[in-house]
Design an enzyme around this catalytic site. Structure first.
Site, PDB file in Angstrom:
ATOM      1  N   ASP A   1     -19.189 -10.554 -21.134  1.00 21.02           N
ATOM      2  CA  ASP A   1     -19.726 -10.656 -19.778  1.00 21.02           C
ATOM      3  C   ASP A   1     -21.230 -10.926 -19.767  1.00 21.02           C
ATOM      4  O   ASP A   1     -21.694 -11.865 -19.117  1.00 21.02           O
ATOM      5  CB  ASP A   1     -19.428  -9.373 -18.994  1.00 21.02           C
ATOM      6  CG  ASP A   1     -17.948  -9.052 -18.950  1.00 21.02           C
ATOM      7  OD1 ASP A   1     -17.143  -9.987 -19.097  1.00 21.02           O
ATOM      8  OD2 ASP A   1     -17.601  -7.875 -18.786  1.00 21.02           O
TER       9      ASP A   1
ATOM     10  N   GLY B   1       0.825  -1.194   0.000  1.00 23.26           N
ATOM     11  CA  GLY B   1       0.000   0.000   0.000  1.00 23.26           C
ATOM     12  C   GLY B   1       0.865   1.252   0.000  1.00 23.26           C
ATOM     13  O   GLY B   1       2.065   1.185   0.271  1.00 23.26           O
TER      14      GLY B   1
ATOM     15  N   GLU C   1       4.111 -10.881  -6.878  1.00 19.80           N
ATOM     16  CA  GLU C   1       3.024 -10.967  -7.854  1.00 19.80           C
ATOM     17  C   GLU C   1       3.367 -10.361  -9.200  1.00 19.80           C
ATOM     18  O   GLU C   1       2.708 -10.664 -10.203  1.00 19.80           O
ATOM     19  CB  GLU C   1       1.756 -10.313  -7.294  1.00 19.80           C
ATOM     20  CG  GLU C   1       1.841  -8.809  -7.094  1.00 19.80           C
ATOM     21  CD  GLU C   1       2.416  -8.385  -5.755  1.00 19.80           C
ATOM     22  OE1 GLU C   1       2.189  -7.235  -5.354  1.00 19.80           O
ATOM     23  OE2 GLU C   1       3.101  -9.207  -5.107  1.00 19.80           O
TER      24      GLU C   1
ATOM     25  N   LYS D   1     -11.840 -11.031 -16.228  1.00 21.20           N
ATOM     26  CA  LYS D   1     -12.277 -11.146 -17.617  1.00 21.20           C
ATOM     27  C   LYS D   1     -11.803 -12.441 -18.284  1.00 21.20           C
ATOM     28  O   LYS D   1     -12.572 -13.111 -18.976  1.00 21.20           O
ATOM     29  CB  LYS D   1     -11.792  -9.937 -18.415  1.00 21.20           C
ATOM     30  CG  LYS D   1     -12.113  -9.984 -19.907  1.00 21.20           C
ATOM     31  CD  LYS D   1     -13.596  -9.765 -20.184  1.00 21.20           C
ATOM     32  CE  LYS D   1     -13.977  -8.326 -20.019  1.00 21.20           C
ATOM     33  NZ  LYS D   1     -15.361  -8.055 -20.458  1.00 21.20           N
TER      34      LYS D   1
ATOM     35  N   HIS E   1       7.672  -7.666  -4.059  1.00 26.31           N
ATOM     36  CA  HIS E   1       6.361  -8.017  -4.633  1.00 26.31           C
ATOM     37  C   HIS E   1       6.489  -9.282  -5.495  1.00 26.31           C
ATOM     38  O   HIS E   1       6.945  -9.217  -6.635  1.00 26.31           O
ATOM     39  CB  HIS E   1       5.823  -6.865  -5.476  1.00 26.31           C
ATOM     40  CG  HIS E   1       5.382  -5.691  -4.664  1.00 26.31           C
ATOM     41  ND1 HIS E   1       4.095  -5.574  -4.176  1.00 26.31           N
ATOM     42  CD2 HIS E   1       6.057  -4.610  -4.230  1.00 26.31           C
ATOM     43  CE1 HIS E   1       3.996  -4.446  -3.479  1.00 26.31           C
ATOM     44  NE2 HIS E   1       5.173  -3.841  -3.501  1.00 26.31           N
TER      45      HIS E   1
ATOM     46  N   CYS F   1       5.175  -6.367   1.482  1.00 22.55           N
ATOM     47  CA  CYS F   1       5.578  -4.961   1.530  1.00 22.55           C
ATOM     48  C   CYS F   1       4.959  -4.264   2.741  1.00 22.55           C
ATOM     49  O   CYS F   1       5.355  -4.515   3.873  1.00 22.55           O
ATOM     50  CB  CYS F   1       5.236  -4.273   0.219  1.00 22.55           C
ATOM     51  SG  CYS F   1       6.144  -2.732  -0.030  1.00 22.55           S
ATOM     52  N   TYR F   2       3.950  -3.410   2.566  1.00 23.04           N
ATOM     53  CA  TYR F   2       3.313  -2.759   3.711  1.00 23.04           C
ATOM     54  C   TYR F   2       2.798  -3.803   4.699  1.00 23.04           C
ATOM     55  O   TYR F   2       2.921  -3.634   5.917  1.00 23.04           O
ATOM     56  CB  TYR F   2       2.163  -1.859   3.249  1.00 23.04           C
ATOM     57  CG  TYR F   2       1.463  -1.158   4.399  1.00 23.04           C
ATOM     58  CD1 TYR F   2       1.932   0.054   4.878  1.00 23.04           C
ATOM     59  CD2 TYR F   2       0.349  -1.732   5.015  1.00 23.04           C
ATOM     60  CE1 TYR F   2       1.300   0.699   5.953  1.00 23.04           C
ATOM     61  CE2 TYR F   2      -0.287  -1.103   6.076  1.00 23.04           C
ATOM     62  CZ  TYR F   2       0.190   0.108   6.548  1.00 23.04           C
ATOM     63  OH  TYR F   2      -0.431   0.722   7.610  1.00 23.04           O
TER      64      TYR F   2
END
Length: 509
Positions: free
Chosen positions: A225, A52, A169, A365, A167, A79-80
């Site tokens: 969608d 964050g 990710e 998606k 990170h 991280c945060y």
């Protein structure tokens, strides 16, 4: 009960990527703001605290009480999140001497630890923090370091609580997926059994039980969608689903006719409504982007309500809301920080008296497309580029008029058909044209012109949460530019948008 990972969001731009990486492991997960976390349930197998923009040293830094979680289920702070764990348990977090942002390499890795299993020495990781963990409590142990950051990763002894200051990710962390797999599969012991087929089976059964013999009305657009959502509901309740396609006058060229034709063989009850003039009237004089979204949304609801009343005893409204719609419409900082309002998020006016059913609101998606494939939906529908609910209304900067719509439809048609002809359409995730509120000087023949500027936008992406601009061939771009300027009266200049998301968004409004 589907087992899941709970992601607690502290406002990181990368939070959605954590979710994507976990979904890629065939494990279900949900993102919740740190101040709106649901009660723990037996289905939650682990918790990830995101990064964050805040500092744990700030007086009003986001807080999260871990007392009911630690020791009961595994926790991973990123991280945060890692700094929060360290700071609240006798550790020390200090401002970094130099902002640590970018690539770093692990100089030390404890591969005996479950989180670091199979990680390599010198593995590249991505740092993005202004503070650093400078000391840990006695019962913490360091399990990874870099040349500049001693506490790159830690574990609390005798409990499955971890923290990492990089990170995993993002793709820049070369072995980040290994860390997330180790945490989710080996430490949290998730079964990796969340697949498209399982989702389809469970969702149809749930819809059938929830809806029973009730009637459902649904607005349908021809996009991925709404198509997938409608087929799921149709499989559950059959002819009790009534679909409505509203022509708001902001569609692509010939789209109204093409969409109605595409559903002919799908067995859906569908009716088309030509409401162009009502939308044009509602947009008259409106220039603010959010104002246009609200005008379009209100007009759609009014028309939809009118059409729905033609059907007796309807109790539900079906919607194709997907997870990015939900995430971007709920901010950890409150409504003021919302990027934009979504046309299918936020509820309905009380007078409609309909309950909402959203079978896709937990999917990204690309997952929606996978579910569509499992349902046997035509690839012509599943491979369509995303198209915003407000349509060309948010691709015309400033006031929307019928003349501007006709101009932009022509430009857009040349661009999209060009992508298809040159077999570039499926290499692009989303493409379109934007009409700018700018005129420029040009020369056509021997005459000076002062006409409109249009911008072409094409991006590559997986789920729309992040995107990069498409590096389309120069020859193609030159050909499309010439066609637009030669064939579209009122345009004398074409530009190309080469910004990525973030910091930009895919749409301009």
């Amino acid at each position: 009960m589907t087992e899941q990972i709970l992601i607690v969001d502290f406002g990181s731009q990368y939070t959605q990527l954590i979710a994507r990486r976990i979904r890629e492991l065939n494990v279900y997960c949900e993102i919740h703001p740190y101040n709106k976390v649901p009660a723990l349930s037996p289905a939650i197998k682990g918790v990830i605290l995101s990064g964050g923009p805040s500092s744990v040293l700030d007086n009003h830094a986001p807080e999260f009480d871990l007392r009911d979680i630690r020791k009961n289920i595994p926790v991973l702070g990123v991280c945060y999140g890692a700094q929060l764990i360290a700071n609240e348990h006798s550790g020390k977090v200090s401002p970094s001497k130099h902002r640590e942002y970018g690539r770093a390499r692990l100089s030390r890795v404890d591969t005996h630890d479950h989180l670091m299993k199979e990680m390599s020495i010198n593995s590249q990781v991505w740092m993005s923090h202004a503070d650093t963990i400078t000391s840990l409590a006695d019962n913490y142990q360091i399990i990874a370091s870099t040349a500049d950051v001693e506490v790159a990763a830690f574990k609390i002894q005798n409990e499955p609580t971890y923290g990492i200051q990089f990170h995993p990710e993002v793709t820049h962390s070369e072995e980040g997926k290994i860390i997330l797999r180790n945490f989710v599969v080996h430490i949290c012991k998730c079964a990796q059994d969340w697949t498209s087929d399982i989702f389809v089976e469970a969702t149809i059964a749930s819809l059938s039980k929830k809806l029973g013999t009730d009637k459902v009305v649904m607005g349908i657009s021809g996009g991925v969608d709404s198509s997938v959502a409608s087929i799921l509901i149709h499989r559950a309740i059959g002819k009790q689903l009534y679909c409505i396609f509203v022509d708001n006058g902001l569609l692509r060229k010939h789209e109204y006719e093409q969409v109605l034709a595409s559903y002919e063989d799908m067995g859906l009850n569908i009716v088309g409504v030509d409401a162009k003039e009502r939308f044009y009237q509602a947009l008259k004089g409106v220039e603010d982007p959010e104002g246009k979204r609200k005008a379009i949304g209100k007009t759609f609801i009014d028309i939809f309500d009118q059409e729905a009343h033609r059907i007796q005893n309807v109790k539900w409204l079906g919607q194709g809301t997907i997870y990015p719609d939900v995430i971007e419409s709920v901010s950890v900082k409150g409504p003021s920080a919302t990027i934009k309002s979504h046309h299918n998020v936020g509820g309905l006016p009380d007078y409609m008296k309909l309950k909402v059913i959203e079978p896709l609101n937990t999917l990204f998606k690309d997952e929606v497309r996978q579910v569509g494939q499992a349902l046997g939906i035509s690839n012509a529908i599943l491979s369509r580029h995303p198209f915003p609910g407000p349509g060309l209304g948010i691709r015309i900067l400033g006031e929307v008029t019928e003349a501007k719509i006709n101009l932009l439809q022509h430009v857009d048609h040349i661009f999209i058909e060009g992508l298809k002809t040159h077999e570039l359409y499926h290499e692009v995730w989303q493409a379109g044209a934007i009409l700018l509120p700018v005129q420029s000087v040009g020369v056509m023949g021997d005459e000076r012109t002062y006409e409109n500027v249009v911008c072409l936008r094409a991006v590559t992406s997986v789920d729309g949460m992040t995107a990069d601009w498409s590096h389309l061939p120069y020859e193609f771009m030159g050909e499309i530019s010439n066609k637009i300027i030669n064939q579209v009266k009122g345009v004398n200049r074409v530009v190309y948008d080469i910004s990525s998301k973030p910091p930009a968004t895919i749409e301009w409004e």
